[in-house]
Design a protein around this motif. Structure first.
Motif, short mmCIF file in Angstrom:
data_model
loop_
_atom_site.label_atom_id
_atom_site.label_comp_id
_atom_site.label_asym_id
_atom_site.label_seq_id
_atom_site.Cartn_x
_atom_site.Cartn_y
_atom_site.Cartn_z
N VAL A 173 0.83 -1.21 0.00
CA VAL A 173 0.00 0.00 0.00
C VAL A 173 0.87 1.26 0.00
N SER A 174 2.16 1.12 0.29
CA SER A 174 3.04 2.29 0.36
C SER A 174 3.09 3.05 -0.96
N LEU A 175 2.96 2.33 -2.08
CA LEU A 175 2.95 3.00 -3.38
C LEU A 175 1.73 3.90 -3.51
N SER A 176 0.59 3.43 -3.02
CA SER A 176 -0.63 4.24 -3.04
C SER A 176 -0.48 5.45 -2.13
N VAL A 177 0.10 5.23 -0.95
CA VAL A 177 0.31 6.34 -0.01
C VAL A 177 1.23 7.39 -0.61
N ALA A 208 -3.54 7.73 -6.15
CA ALA A 208 -3.47 6.81 -5.00
C ALA A 208 -4.44 5.65 -5.17
N ILE A 209 -5.64 5.94 -5.61
CA ILE A 209 -6.66 4.89 -5.78
C ILE A 209 -6.28 3.96 -6.93
N ALA A 210 -5.66 4.50 -7.97
CA ALA A 210 -5.24 3.67 -9.09
C ALA A 210 -4.25 2.60 -8.64
N PHE A 211 -3.38 2.94 -7.69
CA PHE A 211 -2.40 1.99 -7.19
C PHE A 211 -2.99 1.06 -6.12
N LYS A 245 -11.82 -5.53 -5.43
CA LYS A 245 -10.56 -5.55 -6.17
C LYS A 245 -10.84 -5.14 -7.61
N LYS A 246 -10.24 -4.03 -8.00
CA LYS A 246 -10.45 -3.53 -9.35
C LYS A 246 -9.09 -3.21 -9.98
#
Length: 279
Positions: free
Chosen positions: A55-59, A70-73, A142-143
């Motif tokens: 989740v760190s990539l989204s953060v 953020a949501i895309a990741f 999950k998308k």
């Protein structure tokens, strides 16, 4: 009328100067795949959240760029509604730090104060949620949400400039309309300086920091440092409380937590900041 036109013009120039460069910079970092290489910096935050390191990539995308990135990741990770609530609460407070903190700088609020305030308040918010015995039910979603792909660097720059310009125009139009409406209401009906303070807060709550700050930039000379500090602190914690939470509610996040806790924290922290400042 002349004052309103001048204020709208100055605000438009500021918005163009702030929005377009940061928007293009975000696209450049994503295009060259730089973001994944620096996302490890944010792993301590995901540990505090109780979320997986992935989740760190989204953060990182949310803090440095915007909620859409953020949501895309995060979308393909299969997070539970509880995890989406945690992520949405933290990023609702801490997203888009470079651009929004730069906007706050125009109001006299330093980058250091803005960054520390929003990160610490975001961490405080998720710690509160983790301590409380909450049961957020729902199905794991999950998308796959694809970020824009470009065939060349030139295509990316052109597309990024086009999107950034469209966003800037949208913001300029809305802020200009708000400035004119506010001036008309003040001159005809209210004729009160305090209206500027409350109106800018409500504008920021519903539309975001950029819109709320756009109103404040016109009126900041009429407000004292304590008022600017209170409004700026409040808006950095509780802003865009319709659009931003909705992005996470789609994935099952709890809307009452995303909105209610941010408002409560904004009131408490803003009051505390002003009390500390005056002493």
């Amino acid at each position: 009328m002349k004052d309103s036109v001048n204020s709208a013009f100055k605000t438009a120039l500021l918005i163009i100067k702030l929005i377009i460069p940061f928007y293009i910079l975000a696209d450049i970092l994503i295009y060259f795949d730089i973001l994944p290489k620096i996302s490890f910096i944010f792993k301590p935050i995901t540990f505090i959240m109780g979320l997986s390191p992935e989740v760190s990539l989204s953060v990182a995308a949310g803090i440095l760029f915007n909620l859409y990135a953020a949501i895309a990741f995060a979308a393909p990770l299969g997070l539970t509604p509880y995890e989406w609530t945690i992520l949405g609460l933290f990023l609702g407070i801490t997203h888009s730090l470079p651009i929004e903190n730069t906007i706050m700088k125009q109001l006299g609020i330093s980058h250091i104060y803005s960054t520390i305030l929003r990160l610490l308040t975001g961490i405080l918010a998720i710690l509160i949620i983790r301590i409380l015995p909450l049961n957020i039910e729902g199905h794991t979603v999950k998308k796959t949400i694809e970020l824009s792909n470009y065939q060349s660097f030139g295509d990316m720059i052109i597309a990024s400039l086009t999107k950034a310009s469209a966003l800037a125009v949208k913001i300029i139009i809305l802020v200009t309309v708000i400035i004119f409406v506010m001036d008309i209401i003040k001159k005809i009906i209210l004729k009160k300086k305090s209206f500027s303070m409350s109106f800018s807060i409500f504008t920021g709550i519903f539309l975001g920091i950029t819109y709320g700050a756009g109103i404040l930039l016109k009126e900041k000379e009429k407000l004292n440092p304590q008022q600017l500090l209170f409004i700026g602190t409040f808006l950095m914690i509780a802003h865009a409380l319709i659009e931003d939470p909705a992005l996470f509610i789609i994935f099952g996040a709890n809307p009452w937590i995303l909105i209610g806790l941010r408002i409560i924290l904004a009131i408490i922290v803003s009051y505390g900041a002003v009390q500390f400042y005056t002493r």
